[in-house]
Design a protein around this motif. Structure first.
Motif, PDB file in Angstrom:
ATOM      1  N   GLN A  63      19.859 -15.117 -10.603  1.00  0.00           N
ATOM      2  CA  GLN A  63      19.699 -14.619 -11.970  1.00  0.00           C
ATOM      3  C   GLN A  63      21.038 -14.143 -12.493  1.00  0.00           C
ATOM      4  O   GLN A  63      21.624 -13.205 -11.947  1.00  0.00           O
ATOM      5  CB  GLN A  63      18.676 -13.479 -12.010  1.00  0.00           C
ATOM      6  N   THR A  87       7.669 -22.734  -5.327  1.00  0.00           N
ATOM      7  CA  THR A  87       8.274 -21.722  -6.190  1.00  0.00           C
ATOM      8  C   THR A  87       7.421 -20.475  -6.413  1.00  0.00           C
ATOM      9  O   THR A  87       7.885 -19.561  -7.085  1.00  0.00           O
ATOM     10  CB  THR A  87       8.599 -22.332  -7.570  1.00  0.00           C
ATOM     11  N   TRP A  97      10.094 -10.689  -2.516  1.00  0.00           N
ATOM     12  CA  TRP A  97      11.484 -10.804  -2.944  1.00  0.00           C
ATOM     13  C   TRP A  97      12.361  -9.871  -2.119  1.00  0.00           C
ATOM     14  O   TRP A  97      11.933  -8.780  -1.734  1.00  0.00           O
ATOM     15  CB  TRP A  97      11.640 -10.395  -4.404  1.00  0.00           C
ATOM     16  N   ASN A 108      19.834 -13.892 -18.348  1.00  0.00           N
ATOM     17  CA  ASN A 108      19.097 -15.131 -18.106  1.00  0.00           C
ATOM     18  C   ASN A 108      17.882 -14.881 -17.219  1.00  0.00           C
ATOM     19  O   ASN A 108      17.775 -13.833 -16.571  1.00  0.00           O
ATOM     20  CB  ASN A 108      20.003 -16.171 -17.449  1.00  0.00           C
ATOM     21  N   GLU A 109      16.992 -15.844 -17.187  1.00  0.00           N
ATOM     22  CA  GLU A 109      15.835 -15.735 -16.311  1.00  0.00           C
ATOM     23  C   GLU A 109      16.239 -16.063 -14.878  1.00  0.00           C
ATOM     24  O   GLU A 109      17.289 -16.656 -14.626  1.00  0.00           O
ATOM     25  CB  GLU A 109      14.739 -16.689 -16.782  1.00  0.00           C
ATOM     26  N   ARG A 110      15.372 -15.664 -13.948  1.00  0.00           N
ATOM     27  CA  ARG A 110      15.596 -15.961 -12.540  1.00  0.00           C
ATOM     28  C   ARG A 110      15.224 -17.420 -12.291  1.00  0.00           C
ATOM     29  O   ARG A 110      14.131 -17.856 -12.642  1.00  0.00           O
ATOM     30  CB  ARG A 110      14.764 -15.029 -11.662  1.00  0.00           C
ATOM     31  N   LEU A 111      16.145 -18.150 -11.673  1.00  0.00           N
ATOM     32  CA  LEU A 111      15.977 -19.589 -11.502  1.00  0.00           C
ATOM     33  C   LEU A 111      15.957 -19.985 -10.034  1.00  0.00           C
ATOM     34  O   LEU A 111      16.655 -19.401  -9.207  1.00  0.00           O
ATOM     35  CB  LEU A 111      17.104 -20.348 -12.210  1.00  0.00           C
TER      36      LEU A 111
END
Length: 120
Positions: free
Chosen positions: A39, A105, A110, A43-46
């Protein structure tokens, strides 16, 4: 419960390499696919990469294919991300993730994240 602790982040010049590690503890490590997400600010977490419990299945984001390599050592409950040919756009907080199969995904746990900064 699975606890994930990342290490190995830092500051590197463009073209350099870093190796991230993620140590897992708690519930059975091999039940999960393991992955890395990142991330960048604003921005978003990718998704970056993920690996199956056996290591036979691996997926990468197009942006890192050919430069990053994910691996795991089930005996050590550890997953790695070798990052080569780093670019400034790779700068982000990198998060380790325990992923519920059969998804690639859907994250169940986490880690806390580790900062990777690539200077130009």
């Amino acid at each position: 419960q699975v606890q994930l602790v990342e290490s190995g982040g830092g500051l590197v010049q463009a073209g350099g390499s870093l190796r991230l590690s993620c140590a897992a503890s708690g519930r059975t490590f091999i039940n999960y696919k393991m992955g890395w997400f990142r991330q960048a600010p604003g921005n978003e977490r990718l998704f970056v990469a993920a690996i199956s419990w056996s290591g036979s299945g691996i997926r990468y984001a197009d942006s890192v294919k050919g430069r990053f390599t994910i691996s795991r050592d089930n005996a050590k409950n550890t997953v790695y991300l070798q990052m080569n040919s780093l670019k400034p756009e790779d700068t982000a907080v990198y998060y380790c993730a325990a992923i519920n199969p059969p998804s690639w995904t859907t994250v169940h746990y986490w880690g806390q994240g580790t900062q990777v900064t690539v200077s130009s």
